[in-house]
Design an enzyme around this catalytic site. Sequence first.
Site, PDB file in Angstrom:
ATOM      1  N   TYR A  69     -13.554   7.988 -12.664  1.00 16.47           N
ATOM      2  CA  TYR A  69     -13.385   6.816 -11.796  1.00 16.47           C
ATOM      3  C   TYR A  69     -14.128   5.601 -12.384  1.00 16.47           C
ATOM      4  O   TYR A  69     -13.544   4.530 -12.561  1.00 16.47           O
ATOM      5  CB  TYR A  69     -13.901   7.148 -10.387  1.00 16.47           C
ATOM      6  CG  TYR A  69     -14.008   5.940  -9.493  1.00 16.47           C
ATOM      7  CD1 TYR A  69     -12.882   5.412  -8.870  1.00 16.47           C
ATOM      8  CD2 TYR A  69     -15.237   5.312  -9.282  1.00 16.47           C
ATOM      9  CE1 TYR A  69     -12.976   4.288  -8.056  1.00 16.47           C
ATOM     10  CE2 TYR A  69     -15.342   4.193  -8.470  1.00 16.47           C
ATOM     11  CZ  TYR A  69     -14.212   3.680  -7.860  1.00 16.47           C
ATOM     12  OH  TYR A  69     -14.308   2.571  -7.072  1.00 16.47           O
ATOM     13  N   LYS A  90     -11.189   6.765   5.336  1.00 23.46           N
ATOM     14  CA  LYS A  90     -11.608   7.282   4.031  1.00 23.46           C
ATOM     15  C   LYS A  90     -12.152   8.704   4.154  1.00 23.46           C
ATOM     16  O   LYS A  90     -12.464   9.337   3.145  1.00 23.46           O
ATOM     17  CB  LYS A  90     -12.672   6.369   3.418  1.00 23.46           C
ATOM     18  CG  LYS A  90     -12.136   4.991   3.060  1.00 23.46           C
ATOM     19  CD  LYS A  90     -13.153   4.160   2.312  1.00 23.46           C
ATOM     20  CE  LYS A  90     -13.371   4.691   0.922  1.00 23.46           C
ATOM     21  NZ  LYS A  90     -14.187   3.793   0.091  1.00 23.46           N
ATOM     22  N   ASP A 141       0.848  -1.199   0.000  1.00 24.76           N
ATOM     23  CA  ASP A 141       0.000   0.000   0.000  1.00 24.76           C
ATOM     24  C   ASP A 141       0.882   1.248   0.000  1.00 24.76           C
ATOM     25  O   ASP A 141       1.979   1.262   0.559  1.00 24.76           O
ATOM     26  CB  ASP A 141      -0.908   0.014   1.243  1.00 24.76           C
ATOM     27  CG  ASP A 141      -2.126   0.909   1.074  1.00 24.76           C
ATOM     28  OD1 ASP A 141      -3.253   0.367   0.985  1.00 24.76           O
ATOM     29  OD2 ASP A 141      -1.969   2.153   1.030  1.00 24.76           O
ATOM     30  N   TYR A 157     -24.823  12.394 -10.552  1.00 22.22           N
ATOM     31  CA  TYR A 157     -24.934  11.663  -9.288  1.00 22.22           C
ATOM     32  C   TYR A 157     -25.779  10.412  -9.520  1.00 22.22           C
ATOM     33  O   TYR A 157     -26.856  10.495 -10.125  1.00 22.22           O
ATOM     34  CB  TYR A 157     -25.608  12.575  -8.259  1.00 22.22           C
ATOM     35  CG  TYR A 157     -25.439  12.120  -6.838  1.00 22.22           C
ATOM     36  CD1 TYR A 157     -24.232  12.281  -6.167  1.00 22.22           C
ATOM     37  CD2 TYR A 157     -26.495  11.509  -6.170  1.00 22.22           C
ATOM     38  CE1 TYR A 157     -24.081  11.846  -4.870  1.00 22.22           C
ATOM     39  CE2 TYR A 157     -26.357  11.085  -4.868  1.00 22.22           C
ATOM     40  CZ  TYR A 157     -25.139  11.255  -4.224  1.00 22.22           C
ATOM     41  OH  TYR A 157     -24.990  10.828  -2.939  1.00 22.22           O
ATOM     42  N   ASN A 170     -22.297   0.016  -2.892  1.00 21.57           N
ATOM     43  CA  ASN A 170     -21.884   0.942  -1.811  1.00 21.57           C
ATOM     44  C   ASN A 170     -21.520   0.146  -0.554  1.00 21.57           C
ATOM     45  O   ASN A 170     -22.423  -0.327   0.139  1.00 21.57           O
ATOM     46  CB  ASN A 170     -23.009   1.929  -1.495  1.00 21.57           C
ATOM     47  CG  ASN A 170     -23.032   3.089  -2.453  1.00 21.57           C
ATOM     48  OD1 ASN A 170     -23.281   2.911  -3.638  1.00 21.57           O
ATOM     49  ND2 ASN A 170     -22.768   4.281  -1.962  1.00 21.57           N
TER      50      ASN A 170
HETATM   51  N1  LIG Z   1     -15.820   1.138  -0.721  1.00 26.22           N
HETATM   52  C1  LIG Z   1     -16.671   1.083  -1.724  1.00 26.22           C
HETATM   53  O1  LIG Z   1     -17.882   1.359  -1.556  1.00 26.22           O
HETATM   54  C2  LIG Z   1     -16.210   0.656  -3.102  1.00 26.22           C
HETATM   55  C3  LIG Z   1     -17.177   0.538  -4.113  1.00 26.22           C
HETATM   56  C4  LIG Z   1     -16.756   0.143  -5.374  1.00 26.22           C
HETATM   57  C5  LIG Z   1     -15.421  -0.147  -5.622  1.00 26.22           C
HETATM   58  N2  LIG Z   1     -14.504   0.012  -4.640  1.00 26.22           N
HETATM   59  C6  LIG Z   1     -13.105  -0.298  -4.951  1.00 26.22           C
HETATM   60  O2  LIG Z   1     -12.619  -1.194  -3.988  1.00 26.22           O
HETATM   61  C7  LIG Z   1     -11.224  -0.980  -3.761  1.00 26.22           C
HETATM   62  C8  LIG Z   1     -10.977  -0.740  -2.288  1.00 26.22           C
HETATM   63  O3  LIG Z   1     -11.747   0.393  -1.903  1.00 26.22           O
HETATM   64  P1  LIG Z   1     -11.776   0.929  -0.426  1.00 26.22           P
HETATM   65  O4  LIG Z   1     -13.164   1.377  -0.156  1.00 26.22           O
HETATM   66  O5  LIG Z   1     -11.109  -0.040   0.474  1.00 26.22           O
HETATM   67  O6  LIG Z   1     -10.895   2.243  -0.613  1.00 26.22           O
HETATM   68  P2  LIG Z   1      -9.586   2.734   0.166  1.00 26.22           P
HETATM   69  O7  LIG Z   1      -9.252   4.041  -0.450  1.00 26.22           O
HETATM   70  O8  LIG Z   1      -9.800   2.640   1.615  1.00 26.22           O
HETATM   71  O9  LIG Z   1      -8.514   1.654  -0.262  1.00 26.22           O
HETATM   72  C9  LIG Z   1      -7.646   1.819  -1.372  1.00 26.22           C
HETATM   73  C10 LIG Z   1      -6.229   1.620  -0.891  1.00 26.22           C
HETATM   74  O10 LIG Z   1      -5.348   1.753  -2.000  1.00 26.22           O
HETATM   75  C11 LIG Z   1      -4.218   2.468  -1.581  1.00 26.22           C
HETATM   76  N3  LIG Z   1      -3.618   3.101  -2.750  1.00 26.22           N
HETATM   77  C12 LIG Z   1      -4.127   4.158  -3.446  1.00 26.22           C
HETATM   78  N4  LIG Z   1      -3.275   4.490  -4.435  1.00 26.22           N
HETATM   79  C13 LIG Z   1      -2.236   3.628  -4.350  1.00 26.22           C
HETATM   80  C14 LIG Z   1      -1.029   3.483  -5.084  1.00 26.22           C
HETATM   81  N5  LIG Z   1      -0.743   4.308  -6.100  1.00 26.22           N
HETATM   82  N6  LIG Z   1      -0.157   2.511  -4.731  1.00 26.22           N
HETATM   83  C15 LIG Z   1      -0.438   1.692  -3.692  1.00 26.22           C
HETATM   84  N7  LIG Z   1      -1.554   1.804  -2.940  1.00 26.22           N
HETATM   85  C16 LIG Z   1      -2.443   2.754  -3.274  1.00 26.22           C
HETATM   86  C17 LIG Z   1      -4.727   3.475  -0.566  1.00 26.22           C
HETATM   87  O11 LIG Z   1      -3.702   3.944   0.287  1.00 26.22           O
HETATM   88  C18 LIG Z   1      -5.789   2.662   0.146  1.00 26.22           C
HETATM   89  O12 LIG Z   1      -5.250   2.006   1.262  1.00 26.22           O
HETATM   90  C19 LIG Z   1     -10.831   0.193  -4.639  1.00 26.22           C
HETATM   91  O13 LIG Z   1     -10.303  -0.319  -5.829  1.00 26.22           O
HETATM   92  C20 LIG Z   1     -12.153   0.888  -4.907  1.00 26.22           C
HETATM   93  O14 LIG Z   1     -12.130   1.601  -6.116  1.00 26.22           O
HETATM   94  C21 LIG Z   1     -14.873   0.407  -3.384  1.00 26.22           C
END
Ligand SMILES: NC(=O)c1ccc[n+]([C@@H]2O[C@H](COP(=O)([O-])OP(=O)(O)OC[C@H]3O[C@@H](n4cnc5c(N)ncnc54)[C@H](O)[C@@H]3O)[C@@H](O)[C@H]2O)c1
Length: 333
Positions: free
Chosen positions: A157, A196, A40, A288, A187
């Site tokens: 995104y 976050k 990370d 949205y 979500n």
């Molecule tokens: N939480 C949701 O509702 C949701 C919904 C749809 C998709 N997602 C996807 O699920 C995945 C996880 O989401 P999350 O909610 O845990 O988000 P999050 O932002 O908490 O987790 C993403 C992690 O990636 C790390 N990161 C970002 N850029 C990076 C880089 N360049 N190199 C290394 N690490 C990097 C961040 O530090 C973070 O820890 C993501 O791909 C997100 O797009 C999440």
Amino acid sequence: MSLNLNGKAVLITGGAGFIGSNLALTIERRWPGARVVVFDRFQDGTCFGNGNPISLGSWQNLVDFRGEVLCGDINNARDLARLEDYSFDYILHQAAISDTRADNQMLVMQTNVNAFGDLLSLARRCGAQMIYASSAATYGASASPQRVGQEAPDNVYGYSKRAMDDLAARVREQAPDLKTVGLRYFNVYGPGEYFKGKTASMVLQLGLQILDGRPPRLFEGSDRIMRDFVNIDDVVEANLLAMETPHSGVYNVGFGQCRSFKDIADILQRELGTELPIDYFPNPYSGYQMHTQADNSLSERDLGYVPRVSLEEGIAAYVPDIRRIYQQFGYQG
Ligand SMILES: NC(=O)c1ccc[n+]([C@@H]2O[C@H](COP(=O)([O-])OP(=O)(O)OC[C@H]3O[C@@H](n4cnc5c(N)ncnc54)[C@H](O)[C@@H]3O)[C@@H](O)[C@H]2O)c1
């Protein structure tokens, strides 16, 4: 479930984030003989033009994790080269710009798409299965219930996540032995999302407002903004099922029902014993998503995914953690 990860090496990119840290902790707990490596970027204080941090991972999500942790950027070839020392059986790729309102198109595309291409190459080299996070944002304003094939992204995104799905399919054509499973999370809410900040789920944000004695703030017309809210436990399970399935493809991971933001406020107020009036304000966002609801039939057929946690149950189970967060960090506004 017949999945056994003891003796297996599992890379979790984005493992200091919300979903990644839940995956790391669950796998370590269920399979103490697994080698779990978290990779990370962690937070570094840099922000997008919208004021949100560029990376949201925090060490505090990993305090109970005792596996290996590498700090690195998936956009940096030298950092990625460190991963060549391992031979992974599985890559759970969660690292991404996860902020749906991020405005730096170049960085979103580099991080979410280019770096995914590099990690697919790593998966091919080690013969690892690639399970990666796609998103319901790929569907934009397309009609509910959303099904794979109905993509209509309306921000960079969502576009980047669709590009990841397309890339995985293209790479699989050249490498039929490579297994890739893209999980389109809807979500997601639950413990581990505090860092976050403003991009955490409305369950946490409204919970903290209510605990602070503030009227829950909702967009005008929130009783008509419907989303599919899925609990983190169901999302973790979907990843484990994706590791087990022989299928490749793209699959929805929602609860399969749509609920309003007003429902969340009402459930929280019931759980917290408050009757605060709602503070409605105009929705400042264009593009949205007004209605999402996952069609999970393909995920059930190919992965055996059946979500278990209703919004009522998920919020009730989450409330003690929301109280702990409020005591520890207060309400940040
Ligand atoms: N939480 C949701 O509702 C949701 C919904 C749809 C998709 N997602 C996807 O699920 C995945 C996880 O989401 P999350 O909610 O845990 O988000 P999050 O932002 O908490 O987790 C993403 C992690 O990636 C790390 N990161 C970002 N850029 C990076 C880089 N360049 N190199 C290394 N690490 C990097 C961040 O530090 C973070 O820890 C993501 O791909 C997100 O797009 C999440």
